[in-house]
Design a protein around this motif. Structure first.
Motif, PDB file in Angstrom:
ATOM      1  N   ALA A  29       1.077  -1.339  -0.011  1.00  0.00           N
ATOM      2  CA  ALA A  29      -0.004  -0.153   0.121  1.00  0.00           C
ATOM      3  C   ALA A  29       0.747   1.242  -0.076  1.00  0.00           C
ATOM      4  O   ALA A  29       0.605   2.085  -0.782  1.00  0.00           O
ATOM      5  CB  ALA A  29      -0.860   0.054   1.038  1.00  0.00           C
ATOM      6  N   GLU A  30       1.791   1.302   0.753  1.00  0.00           N
ATOM      7  CA  GLU A  30       2.813   2.603   0.985  1.00  0.00           C
ATOM      8  C   GLU A  30       3.613   2.418  -0.476  1.00  0.00           C
ATOM      9  O   GLU A  30       3.764   3.508  -0.931  1.00  0.00           O
ATOM     10  CB  GLU A  30       3.889   2.419   2.000  1.00  0.00           C
ATOM     11  N   PHE A  31       4.110   1.576  -1.000  1.00  0.00           N
ATOM     12  CA  PHE A  31       4.757   1.483  -2.113  1.00  0.00           C
ATOM     13  C   PHE A  31       3.861   2.024  -3.203  1.00  0.00           C
ATOM     14  O   PHE A  31       4.294   2.794  -4.087  1.00  0.00           O
ATOM     15  CB  PHE A  31       5.451   0.057  -2.357  1.00  0.00           C
ATOM     16  N   GLN A  32       2.828   1.467  -3.387  1.00  0.00           N
ATOM     17  CA  GLN A  32       1.860   1.984  -4.534  1.00  0.00           C
ATOM     18  C   GLN A  32       1.559   3.427  -4.452  1.00  0.00           C
ATOM     19  O   GLN A  32       1.592   4.040  -5.545  1.00  0.00           O
ATOM     20  CB  GLN A  32       0.455   1.251  -4.460  1.00  0.00           C
ATOM     21  N   ARG A  33       1.248   3.915  -3.147  1.00  0.00           N
ATOM     22  CA  ARG A  33       1.157   5.403  -3.004  1.00  0.00           C
ATOM     23  C   ARG A  33       2.214   6.248  -3.281  1.00  0.00           C
ATOM     24  O   ARG A  33       2.310   7.173  -3.791  1.00  0.00           O
ATOM     25  CB  ARG A  33       0.492   5.561  -1.657  1.00  0.00           C
ATOM     26  N   TRP A  34       3.495   5.866  -2.966  1.00  0.00           N
ATOM     27  CA  TRP A  34       4.753   6.309  -3.358  1.00  0.00           C
ATOM     28  C   TRP A  34       4.762   6.417  -4.880  1.00  0.00           C
ATOM     29  O   TRP A  34       5.165   7.347  -5.379  1.00  0.00           O
ATOM     30  CB  TRP A  34       5.766   5.617  -2.470  1.00  0.00           C
ATOM     31  N   LEU A  35       4.845   5.300  -5.444  1.00  0.00           N
ATOM     32  CA  LEU A  35       4.960   5.220  -7.053  1.00  0.00           C
ATOM     33  C   LEU A  35       3.775   6.250  -7.725  1.00  0.00           C
ATOM     34  O   LEU A  35       4.303   6.945  -8.490  1.00  0.00           O
ATOM     35  CB  LEU A  35       4.429   3.862  -7.585  1.00  0.00           C
TER      36      LEU A  35
END
Length: 112
Positions: A29-35
């Motif tokens: 979730a955090e990675f997707q949002r950062w991307l």
């Protein structure tokens, strides 16, 4: 585009665990949002090799406290996540009451 510091000082904010390569699925979730926020990219639209390479960059930023502070909060990171660029036609025709019900349902599921 510079990112706001979460914890700064070369470490994630207090109370946040460091991120390892093994956390790829745990920090999705955090990675997707950062991307989406930093690169305008969607995880589902890239090859797995590319996503792993970018996760390594994300992990370095996570562990050095360089990410925006809201990314260190899993609930906040997941709340604005859009998984693809596609927008469902029905989403534009929801009434305010239906939108509120949808958001309430989403929040109750994320709280579990």
């Amino acid at each position: 585009k510079r990112e706001r510091k979460g914890g700064g000082a070369g470490a994630p904010p207090a109370g946040v665990e460091p991120c390892s390569e093994d956390d790829y699925f745990r920090r999705t979730a955090e990675f997707q949002r950062w991307l989406q926020e930093s690169r305008g990219q969607f995880l589902q639209e890239m090859p797995s090799e590319e996503s792993r390479r970018l996760f390594s960059k994300f992990r370095v930023k996570w562990n050095s406290g360089e990410l925006a502070s809201h990314l260190y909060n899993a609930t906040s990171a997941a709340s604005g996540n859009q998984r693809t660029r596609h927008t469902w036609a029905f989403a534009n025709s929801l009434s305010a009451a239906e939108q509120l019900q949808l958001e309430s349902t989403r929040d109750s599921i994320q709280a579990q």
